[in-house]
Design a protein around this motif. Structure first.
Motif, PDB file in Angstrom:
ATOM      1  N   ASP A 147      -4.588  -3.880  -0.259  1.00 45.95           N
ATOM      2  CA  ASP A 147      -5.740  -4.376   0.178  1.00 45.95           C
ATOM      3  C   ASP A 147      -5.791  -5.994   0.040  1.00 45.95           C
ATOM      4  OD1 ASP A 147      -6.089  -4.738  -2.672  1.00 45.95           O
ATOM      5  OD2 ASP A 147      -7.894  -3.661  -2.617  1.00 45.95           O
ATOM      6  N   GLN A 148      -6.762  -6.898   0.059  1.00 46.06           N
ATOM      7  CA  GLN A 148      -7.007  -8.412  -0.050  1.00 46.06           C
ATOM      8  C   GLN A 148      -6.362  -8.463  -1.425  1.00 46.06           C
ATOM      9  OE1 GLN A 148      -9.373 -10.161  -1.741  1.00 46.06           O
ATOM     10  NE2 GLN A 148      -8.264 -12.139  -1.148  1.00 46.06           N
ATOM     11  N   LYS A 175      -5.055  -2.300  -4.601  1.00 45.05           N
ATOM     12  CA  LYS A 175      -5.056  -1.073  -4.178  1.00 45.05           C
ATOM     13  C   LYS A 175      -4.030  -1.085  -3.028  1.00 45.05           C
ATOM     14  CE  LYS A 175      -9.659   0.865  -4.630  1.00 45.05           C
ATOM     15  NZ  LYS A 175     -10.593  -0.389  -4.919  1.00 45.05           N
ATOM     16  N   ILE A 197      -4.234   6.494  -1.374  1.00 47.73           N
ATOM     17  CA  ILE A 197      -4.803   5.017  -1.975  1.00 47.73           C
ATOM     18  C   ILE A 197      -4.324   5.201  -3.112  1.00 47.73           C
ATOM     19  CG2 ILE A 197      -6.495   3.656  -2.310  1.00 47.73           C
ATOM     20  CD1 ILE A 197      -6.110   4.376   0.571  1.00 47.73           C
ATOM     21  N   ARG A 241      -3.872   2.812  -7.121  1.00 43.58           N
ATOM     22  CA  ARG A 241      -4.363   1.895  -7.703  1.00 43.58           C
ATOM     23  C   ARG A 241      -3.791   1.517  -9.061  1.00 43.58           C
ATOM     24  NH1 ARG A 241      -8.374   0.212 -11.473  1.00 43.58           N
ATOM     25  NH2 ARG A 241      -9.544  -1.364 -10.712  1.00 43.58           N
ATOM     26  N   TRP A 267      -4.814  -2.939   6.469  1.00 45.19           N
ATOM     27  CA  TRP A 267      -6.035  -2.807   5.798  1.00 45.19           C
ATOM     28  C   TRP A 267      -6.652  -4.325   5.755  1.00 45.19           C
ATOM     29  CZ3 TRP A 267      -5.738   0.146   0.450  1.00 45.19           C
ATOM     30  CH2 TRP A 267      -7.077   0.290   0.052  1.00 45.19           C
ATOM     31  N   HIS A 306      -7.969  -7.672   5.314  1.00 44.65           N
ATOM     32  CA  HIS A 306      -8.251  -8.439   4.211  1.00 44.65           C
ATOM     33  C   HIS A 306      -9.692  -9.176   4.319  1.00 44.65           C
ATOM     34  CE1 HIS A 306      -3.924  -8.588   2.489  1.00 44.65           C
ATOM     35  NE2 HIS A 306      -4.422  -7.479   2.829  1.00 44.65           N
ATOM     36  N   GLY A 352     -12.197  -5.173   4.521  1.00 45.59           N
ATOM     37  CA  GLY A 352     -12.053  -3.929   3.536  1.00 45.59           C
ATOM     38  C   GLY A 352     -11.701  -2.806   4.438  1.00 45.59           C
ATOM     39  N   LEU A 369     -10.080  -0.047   6.610  1.00 38.88           N
ATOM     40  CA  LEU A 369      -8.710   0.846   6.450  1.00 38.88           C
ATOM     41  C   LEU A 369      -8.328   1.399   8.052  1.00 38.88           C
ATOM     42  CD1 LEU A 369      -6.146   1.197   4.552  1.00 38.88           C
ATOM     43  CD2 LEU A 369      -7.355   3.204   4.036  1.00 38.88           C
ATOM     44  N   GLU A 372     -13.711   3.612   5.587  1.00 36.70           N
ATOM     45  CA  GLU A 372     -14.435   2.653   4.858  1.00 36.70           C
ATOM     46  C   GLU A 372     -14.569   3.308   3.330  1.00 36.70           C
ATOM     47  OE1 GLU A 372     -15.174  -0.528   5.558  1.00 36.70           O
ATOM     48  OE2 GLU A 372     -15.217  -0.457   7.759  1.00 36.70           O
ATOM     49  N   GLU A 373     -14.433   2.325   2.461  1.00 31.03           N
ATOM     50  CA  GLU A 373     -14.543   2.911   1.061  1.00 31.03           C
ATOM     51  C   GLU A 373     -16.172   3.195   0.967  1.00 31.03           C
ATOM     52  OE1 GLU A 373     -13.256   2.335  -3.578  1.00 31.03           O
ATOM     53  OE2 GLU A 373     -12.679   0.639  -2.031  1.00 31.03           O
TER      54      GLU A 373
END
Length: 249
Positions: free
Chosen positions: A115-116, A120, A132, A134, A172, A174, A177, A179, A192-193
């Protein structure tokens, strides 16, 4: 009529013993990574005169290496392999070493994307899932401090039941966000988260599904780096397609 510009070969890098499957520049532009069916990952250094030198050959995988990608802000490299694992590498004491192995997928890991923030990492697999990963806050602080024990990444979400065949690529955005995944079932999906999602146990929702995005496997998806919501895809059907995605409010 204006003459079309032609590509010029600057140099050719040799050394891999089989098909080279992926190549990626580090954010600094001073490092290049390649991976191959010969099970290796090579790190190349580029000097001011554009001379390329192989500074490390990493043989951490036991099968073909499918994809390599750099962390967006650090010289941290990730690779995906036919051996069902993901490896992370960083430089320590003038040598590149494998600092983490991410296990959990049950079949070939085809692609991966940070991710940006770089906090993650998304991975996709022949097992029809997205995962995913982290790095915890304590581990991030160790990494900044140069600790040799900065290697542990944890799977905080597994997206299963959405794809019906191999997931070949993940991208992903940047900017937003979002995916995106490209799949062997000819479809593109966007996740989307969820707002307020626990960082240590993230949840994602499917927000868009294009079931016939192409007439054959979707091999690659890529978000535009400056235009939010613009997604490109390519397929075994020989076509490229462009999609405009509107995030849910």
């Amino acid at each position: 009529m204006k003459k079309k510009e032609e590509f010029e070969v600057v140099t050719t890098l040799e050394g891999h013993e089989n098909e080279v499957k992926s190549v990626a520049w580090a954010p600094s532009g001073n490092l290049l990574a390649t991976c191959s069916r010969d099970k290796s990952v090579w790190v190349w250094e580029v000097d001011e005169e554009e001379e390329y030198e192989c500074v490390s050959v990493l043989n951490s995988h036991t099968q073909d290496v499918k994809h390599v990608v750099w962390h967006p802000h650090q010289e941290l490299l990730a690779s995906a392999s036919y051996d069902d694992s993901v490896k992370l590498y960083r430089e320590e004491e003038d040598d590149w070493v494998c600092c983490a192995t991410l296990e959990g997928h049950t079949s070939t890991v085809w692609s991966l994307a940070f991710d940006q923030s770089g906090e993650k990492l998304a991975t996709c697999s022949d097992d029809k899932t997205l995962r995913i990963w982290r790095q915890t806050k304590a581990e991030e602080e160790q990494a900044v401090g140069g600790s040799k024990k900065d290697a542990s990444w944890k799977c905080v979400c597994t997206l299963t039941g959405y794809h019906t065949r191999t997931v070949y690529d993940v991208s992903w955005s940047h900017l937003t966000g979002s995916l995106a995944s490209g799949c062997g079932d000819d479809a593109i999906r966007i996740f989307e988260e969820d707002p307020g999602s626990d960082p240590l146990q993230s949840t994602f929702s499917l927000t868009a599904h294009m079931p016939r995005a192409h007439s054959q496997d979707v091999n690659c998806v890529a978000w535009h780096p400056k235009e939010p919501g613009l997604l490109a895809s390519c397929s075994d059907d020989g076509d490229m397609a462009f999609w405009q995605y509107q995030r849910p409010e």
